[in-house]
Design a protein around this motif. Structure first.
Motif, mmCIF file in Angstrom:
data_model
loop_
_atom_site.group_PDB
_atom_site.id
_atom_site.type_symbol
_atom_site.label_atom_id
_atom_site.label_comp_id
_atom_site.label_asym_id
_atom_site.label_seq_id
_atom_site.Cartn_x
_atom_site.Cartn_y
_atom_site.Cartn_z
ATOM 1 N N ALA A 117 0.299 -2.343 16.607
ATOM 2 C CA ALA A 117 0.465 -2.686 15.204
ATOM 3 C C ALA A 117 1.492 -1.766 14.557
ATOM 4 O O ALA A 117 1.709 -0.639 14.995
ATOM 5 C CB ALA A 117 -0.870 -2.574 14.482
ATOM 6 N N ALA A 118 2.132 -2.283 13.497
ATOM 7 C CA ALA A 118 3.092 -1.485 12.728
ATOM 8 C C ALA A 118 2.359 -0.324 12.065
ATOM 9 O O ALA A 118 1.141 -0.382 11.873
ATOM 10 C CB ALA A 118 3.761 -2.368 11.693
ATOM 11 N N PRO A 119 3.084 0.755 11.726
ATOM 12 C CA PRO A 119 2.406 1.948 11.217
ATOM 13 C C PRO A 119 1.560 1.718 9.965
ATOM 14 O O PRO A 119 0.624 2.466 9.739
ATOM 15 C CB PRO A 119 3.546 2.908 10.921
ATOM 16 C CG PRO A 119 4.797 2.231 11.301
ATOM 17 C CD PRO A 119 4.502 0.943 11.938
ATOM 18 N N GLY A 120 1.850 0.735 9.154
ATOM 19 C CA GLY A 120 1.021 0.532 7.962
ATOM 20 C C GLY A 120 1.382 1.491 6.842
ATOM 21 O O GLY A 120 2.463 2.086 6.832
ATOM 22 N N LEU A 121 0.474 1.668 5.919
ATOM 23 C CA LEU A 121 0.808 2.375 4.688
ATOM 24 C C LEU A 121 0.089 3.707 4.540
ATOM 25 O O LEU A 121 0.051 4.272 3.452
ATOM 26 C CB LEU A 121 0.466 1.482 3.483
ATOM 27 C CG LEU A 121 1.231 0.156 3.407
ATOM 28 C CD1 LEU A 121 0.660 -0.732 2.322
ATOM 29 C CD2 LEU A 121 2.703 0.415 3.141
ATOM 30 N N GLN A 122 -0.504 4.250 5.659
ATOM 31 C CA GLN A 122 -1.299 5.465 5.433
ATOM 32 C C GLN A 122 -0.446 6.618 4.953
ATOM 33 O O GLN A 122 -0.927 7.458 4.180
ATOM 34 C CB GLN A 122 -2.123 5.860 6.682
ATOM 35 C CG GLN A 122 -1.340 6.230 7.905
ATOM 36 C CD GLN A 122 -1.193 5.018 8.813
ATOM 37 O OE1 GLN A 122 -1.002 3.908 8.348
ATOM 38 N NE2 GLN A 122 -1.282 5.231 10.109
ATOM 39 N N GLU B 18 2.183 6.474 2.916
ATOM 40 C CA GLU B 18 2.398 6.302 1.468
ATOM 41 C C GLU B 18 1.143 6.673 0.692
ATOM 42 O O GLU B 18 1.217 7.331 -0.340
ATOM 43 C CB GLU B 18 2.782 4.849 1.155
ATOM 44 C CG GLU B 18 4.226 4.491 1.446
ATOM 45 C CD GLU B 18 4.423 4.050 2.884
ATOM 46 O OE1 GLU B 18 3.504 4.253 3.703
ATOM 47 O OE2 GLU B 18 5.506 3.517 3.194
ATOM 48 N N VAL B 19 -0.018 6.195 1.193
ATOM 49 C CA VAL B 19 -1.272 6.490 0.497
ATOM 50 C C VAL B 19 -1.492 7.994 0.469
ATOM 51 O O VAL B 19 -1.804 8.575 -0.583
ATOM 52 C CB VAL B 19 -2.454 5.775 1.176
ATOM 53 C CG1 VAL B 19 -3.772 6.231 0.555
ATOM 54 C CG2 VAL B 19 -2.321 4.274 1.041
ATOM 55 N N GLN C 228 0.603 9.880 -2.105
ATOM 56 C CA GLN C 228 0.306 9.697 -3.526
ATOM 57 C C GLN C 228 -1.152 9.987 -3.865
ATOM 58 O O GLN C 228 -1.532 9.868 -5.029
ATOM 59 C CB GLN C 228 0.631 8.256 -3.946
ATOM 60 C CG GLN C 228 2.065 7.832 -3.711
ATOM 61 C CD GLN C 228 3.017 8.474 -4.702
ATOM 62 O OE1 GLN C 228 2.592 9.189 -5.602
ATOM 63 N NE2 GLN C 228 4.305 8.234 -4.535
ATOM 64 N N PRO D 255 -9.393 7.894 0.109
ATOM 65 C CA PRO D 255 -8.219 7.013 0.100
ATOM 66 C C PRO D 255 -8.559 5.549 -0.156
ATOM 67 O O PRO D 255 -7.792 4.842 -0.814
ATOM 68 C CB PRO D 255 -7.584 7.221 1.480
ATOM 69 C CG PRO D 255 -8.570 7.990 2.283
ATOM 70 C CD PRO D 255 -9.489 8.686 1.340
ATOM 71 N N VAL D 256 -9.710 5.076 0.363
ATOM 72 C CA VAL D 256 -10.045 3.660 0.164
ATOM 73 C C VAL D 256 -10.297 3.383 -1.326
ATOM 74 O O VAL D 256 -9.827 2.387 -1.878
ATOM 75 C CB VAL D 256 -11.270 3.260 1.014
ATOM 76 C CG1 VAL D 256 -11.646 1.822 0.748
ATOM 77 C CG2 VAL D 256 -10.972 3.458 2.486
ATOM 78 N N VAL E 69 -7.007 3.268 -3.102
ATOM 79 C CA VAL E 69 -6.314 1.982 -2.953
ATOM 80 C C VAL E 69 -6.984 0.927 -3.826
ATOM 81 O O VAL E 69 -6.321 0.181 -4.559
ATOM 82 C CB VAL E 69 -6.315 1.529 -1.473
ATOM 83 C CG1 VAL E 69 -5.769 0.124 -1.344
ATOM 84 C CG2 VAL E 69 -5.499 2.482 -0.625
ATOM 85 N N PHE F 242 -4.094 2.206 -6.602
ATOM 86 C CA PHE F 242 -2.853 1.628 -6.079
ATOM 87 C C PHE F 242 -2.872 0.103 -6.168
ATOM 88 O O PHE F 242 -1.891 -0.517 -6.542
ATOM 89 C CB PHE F 242 -2.629 2.075 -4.633
ATOM 90 C CG PHE F 242 -2.621 3.560 -4.464
ATOM 91 C CD1 PHE F 242 -2.031 4.372 -5.427
ATOM 92 C CD2 PHE F 242 -3.203 4.158 -3.365
ATOM 93 C CE1 PHE F 242 -2.022 5.747 -5.284
ATOM 94 C CE2 PHE F 242 -3.193 5.532 -3.216
ATOM 95 C CZ PHE F 242 -2.607 6.327 -4.182
ATOM 96 N N ARG F 243 -3.985 -0.496 -5.759
ATOM 97 C CA ARG F 243 -4.084 -1.960 -5.783
ATOM 98 C C ARG F 243 -5.206 -2.393 -6.722
ATOM 99 O O ARG F 243 -5.990 -3.288 -6.406
ATOM 100 C CB ARG F 243 -4.324 -2.505 -4.374
ATOM 101 C CG ARG F 243 -3.189 -2.198 -3.404
ATOM 102 C CD ARG F 243 -3.461 -2.785 -2.039
ATOM 103 N NE ARG F 243 -3.501 -4.222 -2.096
ATOM 104 C CZ ARG F 243 -2.446 -5.017 -1.937
ATOM 105 N NH1 ARG F 243 -1.266 -4.495 -1.695
ATOM 106 N NH2 ARG F 243 -2.568 -6.314 -2.017
#
Lengths: 234, 100, 504
Positions: A39-44, A46-47, A50, A59-60, A63, A67-68
């Motif tokens: 899998a692609a590295p994802g957004l960890q 970036e998370v 920030q 972190p969850v 997000v 963030f979301r």
């Protein structure tokens, strides 16, 4: 009871064709995923970068509620859709789930368990900032307490009444108003001032917890088959 | 086979099983369960996509799954409440027919 | 401009209906809900029109993007607007405004009205949210709000057929959403982002993105009810309350079509194959023909209108072969989008008007059995006029919006050298004429039976109902007269940045 609801059984030939098609689709998807590599590295990254500005350590939760947070706002709106759809008519009570049993063991147990559940729910809400937990987990737990209380028949929730509607809408109202209000200070919807972010997130989550719990109790209540009092005979 | 791949493959397999249930199995409650199985399959795939061997796993898929679970609960509840109301109406209709 | 920024208005397009939904849950008095909703629909319309008018000044795509929470993609969620989206938002707000007025007079039972308004506003949240969406997972959540509120609105009717149609609609909708979400999960796995613009930059023609596009397409086709997957639409749309049918046929199915257009022509255009584009067009052509034939054979008026929706949705899919990047230059692709966008707007107004007129007829006559509607025009002249004008637009007669839309479509088909799509459009128009005139013939000719006439003398239709149906029909004519204005807006707004030759 539901026999007329069920679709007709498909003819054998069609069933075989459909099964083969579904099996083929599944096999192709599995093959594609296996061949496509990791899998692609994802957004960890970036998370993580920030996280300090999000107001929480988990972190969850960061997000979900920062963030979301727009997604989470709409998720609370989904719950309101279902609450409105299953709400009993104004003035009508939710059906009594089970007839009052007068079972002393059940009532005694509930008297002991419900306060504990409420405290654990509040803890889950609080701990969501640091570790797994948060509004939905807390709301689900509180809803469990609500269902327990309602099945004894000692209390009835009348979800058609105005206070109950206010509780159902509280989460969405608080979330939307907060998202818009922070825009007065920071100029952007959902952009919490960094210093106040933790408090605002807890505030939103607390309101959402109450609405989520109320919605789940309502949903449970709307699914209980009605007692057929008018029915006489065996 | 790495851990993330096992989860991905199982997720897609669950999706296929749910799809089979939704299309082939005639019973309405089984259809509603089948939709939930499909949902679980997709959630497994998402969590697997966020798996990071040896590092911190990606929280974004976790958040997506949490949101997805709530949405799935809402959809299931709406479906079940519709089933209940249809059952009531059908029973009332049957009662009226049975009455002389 | 006096400091009025386009971007700052975008989140209000979602926040306003959200607050309206909460307010209508909390207000107990129904007349208050009703007037508040009409007032807020007017505010939403004003907001959408302001956005539409401000849009031409923003040629830079960054100025049409709003980063919620200030994070920006890929960490945060963005809202994004272009000409296509702005026109659909304005159409939604305009049709929604008239439908709100109609619904205020339509729902007079306390329980139904108390449920209708919150669900209605949440439907608006979802529609506006989808047109503004720039994030693949956000689209999933918005689609679920759209699907669940639409199902709940169909179930408001409360009759057994309506509940069964709603349940089937719900299961199909959930299947569609999950197919979509599986596609998104594959995309996230492959590219590690959910933002549509970043996906567009990173996506390559490889098996994983083909699979994702396939799953997303199947999911959205289920929701758009393209021909082989249309089985749920006629029962759901025909058994819902009239204003709900109008919104479902006029607006809701367009939202999933809009997403399909975005994914095929913009986000995953690298994975889109010429064969796939042609196949979508072929399915659309089949839908035009078979949907029209079913409409001709329908016995109930609302079912006829619902099958007509299946047919009219088919035209929209001609966008894909006509805008196919391999077959056409960028000019023709833009023209194809113009034609289809115009078609969407014209159909939204015409079909909403038609469903409202059919609802009025059903309410006044107590049934919607086409054979028994003889002479009904004498009783409901305005509603039948609305039905006729809307029908003319569906057929494509001048001076309606439908005529312009069909003209643009024919023009594009000939220009791109694919004349067979033009034949489909003409054939569909002829078939539409058959089913529209079948109703009008009966309604204007012959006299109603005495029993029906007696019944109808007793039942007076509220004026608001017939006037708002007629107002919607009038909008299709206005669209026909103001075609250039609408087309200019589409051109200036740089619809689908890919088609305008601009990099996202």
């Amino acid at each position: 009871m539901f026999h007329k609801l069920d679709g007709a059984k498909l003819p054998l030939g069609l069933r075989l064709i459909c099964s083969a098609a579904i099996a083929a689709l599944t096999a192709v998807l599995i093959a594609i995923v296996i061949l496509s590599g990791p899998a692609a590295p994802g957004l960890q990254a970036e998370v993580a970068a920030q996280l300090a500005r999000s107001g929480v350590d988990n972190p969850v939760t960061a997000v979900l509620l920062n963030f979301r947070s727009y997604d989470t706002l709409l998720e609370v709106a989904v719950l309101l859709v279902v609450a409105v759809a299953t709400m009993p008519a104004p003035g009508r009570r939710l059906r009594p789930a089970l007839a009052p049993t007068g079972d002393m063991v059940l009532i005694g147990l509930i008297d002991l368990v419900v306060p504990v559940v409420v405290v654990v729910g509040a803890y889950l809400l609080w701990v969501g900032a640091y570790a797994p937990g948060g509004a939905f987990q807390a709301g689900a737990l509180l809803a469990g307490a609500g269902v327990l209380v309602s099945i004894t028949g000692r209390f009835q929730f009348s979800f058609g009444a105005l206070p109950a509607r206010a509780i159902l809408a509280l989460g969405l109202l608080t979330f939307t108003v907060t998202a818009a209000a922070v825009a007065l200070q920071t100029g952007v919807f959902f952009q919490y001032p960094t210093a106040a972010a933790g408090v605002l997130i807890l505030f939103i989550e607390a309101a959402a917890t109450i609405s989520i719990a109320a919605t789940l109790v309502l949903l449970y209540g709307s699914l209980v088959p009605p007692a057929r009092e008018q029915e006489s005979g065996p | 086979m790495t851990q993330d791949l096992i989860y991905s493959v199982c997720g897609i397999a669950l999706f296929g099983i749910g799809l089979y249930g939704l299309i082939i199995v005639p019973h309405i409650l089984q259809k509603i369960l089948a939709v939930n199985i499909m949902g679980v399959g997709v959630f497994m795939l998402l969590v697997a996509a966020g798996h990071n061997p040896g590092g911190v796993s990606d929280p974004v898929p976790h958040a997506m799954v949490l949101t997805g679970i709530v949405v799935a609960v809402a959809g299931t509840a709406l479906a079940l409440s519709l089933v209940c109301r249809i059952g009531e109406l059908q029973r009332d209709g049957a009662d009226e027919e049975a009455a002389p | 401009m006096n400091g009025l920024q386009l971007q700052t208005l975008l989140p209000w397009l979602v926040a306003l209906p959200l607050l309206a939904a909460v307010a209508t849950v909390l207000l107990q008095r129904l007349w208050l809900c009703r007037w508040l909703s009409v007032a807020l629909s007017a505010a939403q319309l004003a907001l959408a029109l302001t956005v539409l008018l401000l849009l031409p000044e923003q040629s830079d795509s960054a100025a049409r993007r709003y980063a919620l929470g200030g994070w920006g993609a890929p960490l945060g969620i963005d809202l994004y607007i272009d000409g296509f989206a702005a026109l659909l938002l304005a159409t939604t707000a305009a049709v929604g405004f008239l439908l709100s007025i109609y619904s205020g007079a339509y729902f007079n039972e306390a329980d139904k009205a108390a449920r209708f308004w919150p669900l209605w506003w949440l439907l608006m949240v979802a529609l506006n949210g989808i047109f503004l969406a720039a994030d693949a997972f956000n689209i999933y959540v918005t689609l679920e709000i759209l699907g669940l509120s639409a199902v709940a609105l169909v179930a408001l009717q409360g009759s057994l057929p309506a509940l069964q149609a709603a349940l089937r609609y719900l299961l199909v909708g959930l299947l569609g959403s999950l197919c979509y979400l599986l596609g998104v999960a594959l995309l996230y796995r492959a590219y590690g982002t959910l933002d549509l613009a970043q996906l567009a930059l990173q996506a390559q023609a490889e098996p994983l993105s083909w699979a994702a596009l396939g799953l997303i397409t199947v999911g959205l086709l289920l929701k758009t009810a393209l021909l082989p997957l249309h089985f749920w639409l006629p029962p759901a749309h025909s058994s819902a309350p009239a204003p709900v049918s109008a919104a479902l046929s006029g607006l809701v199915v367009k939202a999933s079509f809009y997403l399909l257009a975005r994914f095929w022509l913009e986000t995953l255009d690298t994975a889109a194959t010429a064969g796939g584009l042609q196949m979508l067009g072929a399915l659309g052509a089949a839908a035009v023909l078979l949907g029209s034939l079913q409409a001709i054979r329908a016995r109930r008026l609302k079912l006829l209108v619902a099958y007509s929706t299946v047919a009219q949705l088919g035209y929209l899919f001609l966008l894909f072969p006509l805008a196919a990047p391999l077959a056409a230059g960028p000019g023709i692709a833009g023209a194809a989008l113009d034609a289809v966008a115009y078609f969407i707007i014209a159909h939204a107004c015409a079909k909403a008007a038609m469903f409202l007129a059919a609802g009025n007829i059903q309410r006044a006559a107590g049934h919607d059995d086409i054979e028994r509607l003889q002479g009904i025009a004498r009783r409901l002249p305005l509603s039948l006029l609305a039905f006729g004008v809307a029908g003319a637009s569906l057929i494509g007669l001048p001076p309606s919006g439908g005529f312009i839309a069909k003209w643009l479509l024919l023009d594009t088909a000939i220009d791109s050298g694919q004349w067979w799509w033009a034949a489909v459009a003409i054939g569909g128009g002829l078939l539409a004429a058959v089913y529209v005139f079948r109703v009008l013939n009966l309604a204007f000719a012959g006299s109603s039976s005495t029993a029906d006439a007696l019944r109808m003398r007793r039942l007076r239709l509220p004026k608001t109902l017939s006037v708002s149906a007629f107002a919607l029909a009038l909008m299709t004519v206005l669209l026909g007269f103001n075609a250039l204005w609408v087309l200019d807006l589409l051109d200036i707004g740089a619809p689908l940045s890919y088609l305008a030759g601009e990099t996202p």
